[in-house]
Design a protein around this motif. Sequence first.
Motif, PDB file in Angstrom:
ATOM      1  N   VAL A 468     102.486 -44.846  99.262  1.00 44.24           N
ATOM      2  CA  VAL A 468     102.532 -43.996  98.219  1.00 44.24           C
ATOM      3  C   VAL A 468     102.935 -42.170  98.603  1.00 44.24           C
ATOM      4  N   HIS A 469     103.879 -42.185  97.741  1.00 44.73           N
ATOM      5  CA  HIS A 469     104.227 -40.437  98.161  1.00 44.73           C
ATOM      6  C   HIS A 469     103.631 -40.084  97.209  1.00 44.73           C
ATOM      7  N   ILE A 470     102.951 -38.339  97.243  1.00 47.21           N
ATOM      8  CA  ILE A 470     102.459 -37.766  96.422  1.00 47.21           C
ATOM      9  C   ILE A 470     103.043 -36.127  96.461  1.00 47.21           C
ATOM     10  N   TYR A 471     103.940 -35.926  95.884  1.00 48.85           N
ATOM     11  CA  TYR A 471     103.980 -34.323  96.376  1.00 48.85           C
ATOM     12  C   TYR A 471     103.873 -33.302  95.355  1.00 48.85           C
ATOM     13  N   ASN A 472     102.668 -32.631  95.707  1.00 49.03           N
ATOM     14  CA  ASN A 472     102.085 -31.378  94.887  1.00 49.03           C
ATOM     15  C   ASN A 472     103.080 -30.073  95.059  1.00 49.03           C
ATOM     16  N   LEU A 473     103.484 -29.787  94.256  1.00 49.00           N
ATOM     17  CA  LEU A 473     103.990 -28.547  94.095  1.00 49.00           C
ATOM     18  C   LEU A 473     103.215 -27.398  93.733  1.00 49.00           C
ATOM     19  N   ALA A 474     103.309 -26.169  94.141  1.00 44.91           N
ATOM     20  CA  ALA A 474     102.927 -25.266  93.966  1.00 44.91           C
ATOM     21  C   ALA A 474     103.315 -24.373  94.177  1.00 44.91           C
ATOM     22  N   ILE A 475     103.407 -22.265  93.038  1.00 39.19           N
ATOM     23  CA  ILE A 475     104.326 -21.178  93.190  1.00 39.19           C
ATOM     24  C   ILE A 475     103.704 -20.677  94.413  1.00 39.19           C
ATOM     25  N   GLN A 476     103.873 -20.030  95.357  1.00 34.89           N
ATOM     26  CA  GLN A 476     103.327 -18.866  96.113  1.00 34.89           C
ATOM     27  C   GLN A 476     102.681 -17.483  95.618  1.00 34.89           C
TER      28      GLN A 476
END
Length: 512
Positions: A468-476
């Motif tokens: 399972v591939h998890i991508y956590n997106l977060a704006i710096q």
Amino acid sequence: MHMQIQRSSEWKEGFVDRLENRQPWDSWTLYKMCYEVEKAKLIEDFYGLQSPKYLPELKPYAHQLEAAETVIERMNGKAILADEVGLGKTIEAGLILKEYLIRGLVKKALILVPASLMNQWLEELNQKFHIPAMQYSKKYDLNACNIVVASLDMAKRSPHKENIYSQDYDLIIIDEAHKLKNHKTKNYEFVQSLKKKFCLLLTATPIQNDVFELFHLISLLKPGHLGNFETFQVAFSASKHNVEEDEFLKELINQVMVRNSRQDTLNEWTSRRIQNIPIEFSDQEKEVYHMLSELKNVSPQFSDAFSTITLQREICSSKEATLVTLLKMREKCSASEEVAYIDELLGKLNALEVNSKAEKAYEIIAKANDKVIIFTEYRASQEYLQSYLYSKGITSVLFNGKFSKNKKEWMKLLFKEKAQVLIATESGSEGINLQFCHHVINYDLPWNPMKLEQRIGRVHRLGQEHDVHIYNLAIQHTIEEQILNLLNTKIGVFEKVVGELDDILSGFKLSI
């Protein structure tokens, strides 16, 4: 109509016939058969499960059988079933219920679940466990209904509440029990007032935001097990995000909680591959973010920290989500300088042509070239993402709490058979199983790390055959960095008190 009743004389004729013709008085074969039947029904030892013998088609896993045994033999039927998402807490609860029914210790049981899980529970109890469970209805006489499945949200309201209170239930089962975390809610008050001999609370996330949530859950099961609230605070130096004497506390908790992690099971689990993906705002997005952050200084009316944080989170998601809140705030404006500032903001928002986070999501989806679930916090962002992906040639369906049960099932089927992407709000992380998918994008980060675990548990569960591939997106350099820090703190509390978490959460220990 007259009915004539006559006494049968067949017994007498048989008796005379055997007496006069010296026929045998018994049948050794029938006697042995009766003996074997009675022996099979006899439970000579309290230890060990009887129920698997009566469920030849059910093949429970070893950890599920062990959990059921532990609850019955050591916990006296009062327990929190807290296995990680996807390990089969429903099966464990079904085994415990079946066991108590066979032993005659339970005759009436009430299962309280979210409305979206009603059909799943009814199907599993009836088909897998051969337990004649029925859906609650005010039309039915509950005195004649032994095993009832009801929606918690409906059950807590009148007249259903009074109807249920009139019953003496031997066993209460509550699914998604973390919804009882706030002891001041009607949900908590309702469950606390139920008459119950045994009680099972099912939740993979017994602590979501702070340690006191677990205190209140355990107090539902065994009042006083952790002392009263003040004693608990003093004895364990407990605060929302910290606790001391954690080994002693763990020991007390383990007396009422069963928790299996994926590593505890004998199953071969696919891996979780986590990527924390930092994103840089464009100059235009940075300008809007800064103006939204400064809104609190324009007028005392906007000094509420919650409003500022809400707007900051929304702009990290989409300008569409931000516009909804900003337009509501403008309606409350009276001073001309406030109106002017918001109008300037609205103009800059409308002029934004780039959504850096959406572009990164599209990049991930295109590269995956497979089924992908996107989780967002806002319905406005949902609709924007669907439109944006459509412009890129990506098919998608929406999934949110406003949909009816049938529509949710239809969306799930469309996702499986037709669309490449399912765009879900938080309601999509509860109660649906999507093992056919193995890519998850956390487009918006929640404050609560357990919500992330719930999201990922939709795909990383028994039956998943791929990594399972998890991508956590977060704006710096935005509020999302603060969210990551707080997630870290909350994870620390959970691991101190409950135990280690799977990689998706420990992955947040890496700074972006």
